[in-house]
Design an enzyme around this catalytic site. Structure first.
Site, PDB file in Angstrom:
ATOM      1  N   CYS A 270      93.017  -9.593  50.959  1.00 52.80           N
ATOM      2  CA  CYS A 270      92.929  -8.628  49.852  1.00 52.80           C
ATOM      3  C   CYS A 270      92.879  -7.164  50.308  1.00 52.80           C
ATOM      4  O   CYS A 270      93.788  -6.397  50.000  1.00 52.80           O
ATOM      5  CB  CYS A 270      91.692  -8.925  49.016  1.00 52.80           C
ATOM      6  SG  CYS A 270      91.735 -10.555  48.282  1.00 52.80           S
TER       7      CYS A 270
HETATM    8  N1  LIG Z   1      90.791 -15.115  49.190  1.00 53.88           N
HETATM    9  C1  LIG Z   1      90.134 -14.238  48.456  1.00 53.88           C
HETATM   10  O1  LIG Z   1      88.992 -13.902  48.756  1.00 53.88           O
HETATM   11  C2  LIG Z   1      90.732 -13.627  47.196  1.00 53.88           C
HETATM   12  C3  LIG Z   1      89.876 -12.935  46.322  1.00 53.88           C
HETATM   13  C4  LIG Z   1      90.405 -12.373  45.165  1.00 53.88           C
HETATM   14  C5  LIG Z   1      91.762 -12.492  44.913  1.00 53.88           C
HETATM   15  N2  LIG Z   1      92.583 -13.153  45.782  1.00 53.88           N
HETATM   16  C6  LIG Z   1      93.998 -13.254  45.447  1.00 53.88           C
HETATM   17  O2  LIG Z   1      94.253 -14.567  44.959  1.00 53.88           O
HETATM   18  C7  LIG Z   1      95.538 -15.011  45.366  1.00 53.88           C
HETATM   19  C8  LIG Z   1      95.423 -16.303  46.140  1.00 53.88           C
HETATM   20  O3  LIG Z   1      94.670 -16.080  47.328  1.00 53.88           O
HETATM   21  P1  LIG Z   1      94.029 -17.254  48.170  1.00 53.88           P
HETATM   22  O4  LIG Z   1      93.156 -16.601  49.176  1.00 53.88           O
HETATM   23  O5  LIG Z   1      93.439 -18.303  47.294  1.00 53.88           O
HETATM   24  O6  LIG Z   1      95.346 -17.851  48.886  1.00 53.88           O
HETATM   25  P2  LIG Z   1      95.484 -19.212  49.698  1.00 53.88           P
HETATM   26  O7  LIG Z   1      96.580 -19.021  50.666  1.00 53.88           O
HETATM   27  O8  LIG Z   1      94.135 -19.645  50.187  1.00 53.88           O
HETATM   28  O9  LIG Z   1      95.944 -20.273  48.604  1.00 53.88           O
HETATM   29  C9  LIG Z   1      97.144 -20.214  47.939  1.00 53.88           C
HETATM   30  C10 LIG Z   1      97.693 -21.609  47.749  1.00 53.88           C
HETATM   31  O10 LIG Z   1      98.886 -21.513  46.973  1.00 53.88           O
HETATM   32  C11 LIG Z   1      99.753 -22.534  47.414  1.00 53.88           C
HETATM   33  N3  LIG Z   1     101.113 -22.267  46.932  1.00 53.88           N
HETATM   34  C12 LIG Z   1     102.018 -21.392  47.384  1.00 53.88           C
HETATM   35  N4  LIG Z   1     103.149 -21.451  46.654  1.00 53.88           N
HETATM   36  C13 LIG Z   1     102.959 -22.390  45.716  1.00 53.88           C
HETATM   37  C14 LIG Z   1     103.766 -22.903  44.677  1.00 53.88           C
HETATM   38  N5  LIG Z   1     104.989 -22.468  44.448  1.00 53.88           N
HETATM   39  N6  LIG Z   1     103.251 -23.895  43.915  1.00 53.88           N
HETATM   40  C15 LIG Z   1     102.010 -24.362  44.148  1.00 53.88           C
HETATM   41  N7  LIG Z   1     101.209 -23.913  45.108  1.00 53.88           N
HETATM   42  C16 LIG Z   1     101.667 -22.934  45.887  1.00 53.88           C
HETATM   43  C17 LIG Z   1      99.593 -22.521  48.921  1.00 53.88           C
HETATM   44  O11 LIG Z   1     100.034 -23.724  49.501  1.00 53.88           O
HETATM   45  C18 LIG Z   1      98.067 -22.317  49.053  1.00 53.88           C
HETATM   46  O12 LIG Z   1      97.373 -23.539  49.116  1.00 53.88           O
HETATM   47  C19 LIG Z   1      96.134 -13.853  46.161  1.00 53.88           C
HETATM   48  O13 LIG Z   1      96.913 -13.058  45.305  1.00 53.88           O
HETATM   49  C20 LIG Z   1      94.912 -13.078  46.631  1.00 53.88           C
HETATM   50  O14 LIG Z   1      95.218 -11.720  46.838  1.00 53.88           O
HETATM   51  C21 LIG Z   1      92.086 -13.743  46.922  1.00 53.88           C
END
Ligand SMILES: NC(=O)c1ccc[n+]([C@@H]2O[C@H](COP(=O)([O-])OP(=O)(O)OC[C@H]3O[C@@H](n4cnc5c(N)ncnc54)[C@H](O)[C@@H]3O)[C@@H](O)[C@H]2O)c1
Length: 427
Positions: A270
């Protein structure tokens, strides 16, 4: 039955697309309060793990996940066709940048296409991935509109930023207020109703763009303030003032001040990424986001600063003869997430200089073909320096300092250590 009633009596079938740090905790929270939840992920290992009741995200109690799976409330799949049967779909896929540091929206676009192919009328679709302002309207609504579906009439569409803070025990999904902004008033209201089922406080804003900007503001605020403290840390180093002592005293002011801390750089999915999304979009409006660019410059310089400070402390010993132990590979305390971790950059720089380095991280057993070493007195004593890059609470800092010649502490993790303070150098 209408969507509103299905949400209220919890018979609505929910889909959470993307079962990572954001999606899985949400899926488990929804299953826990009685919804039937389908987790959708293209990563077959994650799907298999969930269906076997096995948890892989630290913040989720293992038994919460296994219980939800056992009760049939949480199921995982890679099959997008399930979307046709779902009443609510939240999208929690990655939004990284590409090698040119431009937003990579391909994950969101792929999910939008999956939903479009399996469109269900009267459903609620909510984007939660952090992204630049306009994504919900331009990418999602734009695509569904081409297929003849009108937001607010045939379905409901909103953006709701995710605020999950991995490793934070105090603020969880339910007690962190959620912001939601829909394409129409009805979309916003449907989003509010949905989140009110499992979040104590829901704040509505007038548009998805405002909701998208809320998240960017929060993360840019953090990024810029960390950069400010990093810059002041460099100045204090030169002036021989302890920046940590200064912050501690400044935070006694009960109003108008909020502490931020310097460190080896910023990491995660992020803080270093989201500002780039906004500065990229701003260019479309002939606008240069100078604070964002300055913060990126200062923060990305910190690993170089750590290395130059370390080399100074090693007093000219040939670098290829130096033994350095890195403590912490994750980008922050008590989690395993290594995405954009400054530790990776520091290790890269050590490698470039031929320094003989090893690492330990209780949450990261292997890294780039290396193994996290076991910490022993003998190992610590054999090191020229130990560099603390992540202040995991599992570390016994008294014991580490007692057995090490030199500790470069980039997180003030050794603040409670009273003996052998002459061995500690902080940034
Ligand atoms: N990690 C954090 O602390 C956090 C906090 C707030 C916001 N975010 C935001 O949330 C979003 C997700 O982050 P995250 O950390 O959970 O990511 P992550 O990589 O942990 O998880 C994302 C998941 O999406 C899956 N994916 C990708 N393409 C896909 C598709 N077409 N269909 C189904 N699944 C699919 C991936 O395989 C993965 O398991 C990002 O935009 C991030 O900026 C993250």
């Amino acid at each position: 039955m209408k969507l509103k009633d299905k949400i209220l009596n919890r018979t609505a079938r929910i889909g959470v697309v993307g079962l990572g740090y954001v999606g899985l905790p949400e899926a488990v929270a929804l299953a826990k309060i009685g919804f039937t939840v389908y987790g959708i992920d293209i990563d077959k290992r994650k799907v298999k793990s969930i269906n076997a009741g096995k948890n892989y995200i630290e913040d989720i109690p293992d038994e919460d996940l296994s219980e939800a799976v056992k009760k049939g409330k949480l199921k995982a799949t890679s099959d997008e066709k399930i979307i046709k049967t779902l009443d609510v779909v939240t999208i929690c896929v990655p939004t990284p940048f590409n090698e040119n540091k431009e937003p990579d929206l391909s994950f969101i676009v792929n999910v939008a296409n999956s939903i479009n192919r399996n469109f269900k009328k009267d459903s609620l679709i909510i984007l939660e991935s952090t992204t630049y302002t306009g994504t919900t309207r331009e990418i999602l609504m734009g695509l569904f509109e081409k297929s003849g579906y009108k937001a607010g009439k045939d379905y409901y569409l909103a953006f709701s930023p995710e605020r999950i803070d991995p490793g934070n025990r105090r603020f969880t999904i339910s007690n962190t207020p959620k912001v939601v902004g829909g394409i129409t008033k009805k979309c916003t209201e449907m989003g509010r109703l949905f989140y009110s089922q499992f979040v104590d406080k829901v704040i509505t804003v007038s548009t998805p763009e405002a909701a998208e900007m809320v998240k960017l503001l929060e993360n840019i605020f953090r990024n810029v303030n960390i950069a400010l403290l990093n810059e002041l840390a460099l100045l204090c180093d030169r002036m021989k003032i302890d920046i940590w002592e200064v912050i501690d005293a400044a935070k006694s002011k009960p109003f108008g001040f909020m502490p931020f801390y310097p460190g080896p750089g910023v990491g995660g999915h992020c803080i270093p990424v989201d500002p780039v999304y906004l500065s990229w979009k701003a260019k479309e409006f002939d606008f240069h986001t100078r604070f964002i660019e300055l913060a990126a410059e200062i923060n990305s310089n910190m690993p170089y600063y750590v290395i130059s400070k370390l080399f100074r402390l090693l007093h000219g010993k040939p670098l290829n003869k130096c033994k350095v132990l890195i403590l912490g590979a994750a980008f922050k305390r008590d989690i395993s997430d290594m995405r954009n971790s400054p530790s990776l950059k520091v290790m890269d720089l050590l490698k470039n200089e031929d320094v003989n380095y090893i690492y330990n991280d209780p949450y990261v057993p292997t890294l780039d073909g290396m193994r996290s070493v076991k910490l022993t007195e003998k190992l610590l004593k054999s090191m020229d320096a130990v560099v603390i890059l992540t202040d995991h609470s599992a570390y016994d800092y008294n014991w580490i300092v007692a057995n090490t010649k030199l500790v470069l502490d980039t997180r003030n993790a050794t603040k409670e250590v009273s003996k052998h303070r002459d061995r500690i150098v902080k940034i």
